[in-house]
Design a protein around this motif. Structure first.
Motif, PDB file in Angstrom:
ATOM      1  N   LEU A 145     -34.284 -12.560  16.712  1.00  0.00           N
ATOM      2  CA  LEU A 145     -35.555 -12.261  15.602  1.00  0.00           C
ATOM      3  C   LEU A 145     -36.066 -10.878  15.861  1.00  0.00           C
ATOM      4  N   LEU A 146     -36.376 -10.746  17.002  1.00  0.00           N
ATOM      5  CA  LEU A 146     -37.068  -9.105  17.489  1.00  0.00           C
ATOM      6  C   LEU A 146     -36.152  -7.942  17.172  1.00  0.00           C
ATOM      7  N   GLU A 147     -34.790  -8.158  17.062  1.00  0.00           N
ATOM      8  CA  GLU A 147     -33.979  -7.265  16.684  1.00  0.00           C
ATOM      9  C   GLU A 147     -34.387  -6.437  15.407  1.00  0.00           C
ATOM     10  N   ALA A 148     -35.075  -7.072  14.476  1.00  0.00           N
ATOM     11  CA  ALA A 148     -35.636  -6.433  13.385  1.00  0.00           C
ATOM     12  C   ALA A 148     -36.629  -5.391  13.665  1.00  0.00           C
ATOM     13  N   LEU A 149     -37.275  -5.479  14.804  1.00  0.00           N
ATOM     14  CA  LEU A 149     -38.385  -4.523  15.101  1.00  0.00           C
ATOM     15  C   LEU A 149     -37.849  -3.429  16.075  1.00  0.00           C
ATOM     16  N   THR A 150     -38.480  -2.126  15.997  1.00  0.00           N
ATOM     17  CA  THR A 150     -38.304  -1.143  16.836  1.00  0.00           C
ATOM     18  C   THR A 150     -39.102  -1.402  18.300  1.00  0.00           C
ATOM     19  N   ALA A 151     -38.939  -0.786  19.388  1.00  0.00           N
ATOM     20  CA  ALA A 151     -39.660  -1.091  20.511  1.00  0.00           C
ATOM     21  C   ALA A 151     -40.896  -0.826  20.257  1.00  0.00           C
ATOM     22  N   ASP A 152     -41.613  -0.013  19.706  1.00  0.00           N
ATOM     23  CA  ASP A 152     -42.915   0.372  19.433  1.00  0.00           C
ATOM     24  C   ASP A 152     -43.680  -0.904  18.838  1.00  0.00           C
TER      25      ASP A 152
END
Length: 71
Positions: A45-52
């Motif tokens: 799920l979090l892969e859709a977000l950048t590190a920031d």
């Protein structure tokens, strides 16, 4: 869960209102298996977000939890 062999239950010897519940080896294994699935799903799920963006999300969630705890 007890019938499935995942937990054991034992009455408290000093307080009959209490019941002690413990995971069995099978219960621990089932818990670890489920936790692994949840970790995998969360990572996907979090892969859709950048590190920031992940940092911003973590900060916002932290603020929500603190606000809920204050109430």
């Amino acid at each position: 869960m007890e019938e499935a062999g995942l937990i054991t239950r034992a009455g408290d010897t000093t307080d009959r209102r209490r019941v002690h519940v413990r995971l069995t080896e099978a219960g621990s294994a089932a818990f670890e298996q489920q936790a692994g699935r949840e970790d995998h799903g969360e990572a996907a799920l979090l892969e859709a977000l950048t590190a920031d963006e992940r940092l911003v999300l973590a900060d916002l969630l932290r603020r929500l939890v603190l606000a809920a705890e204050e109430r």
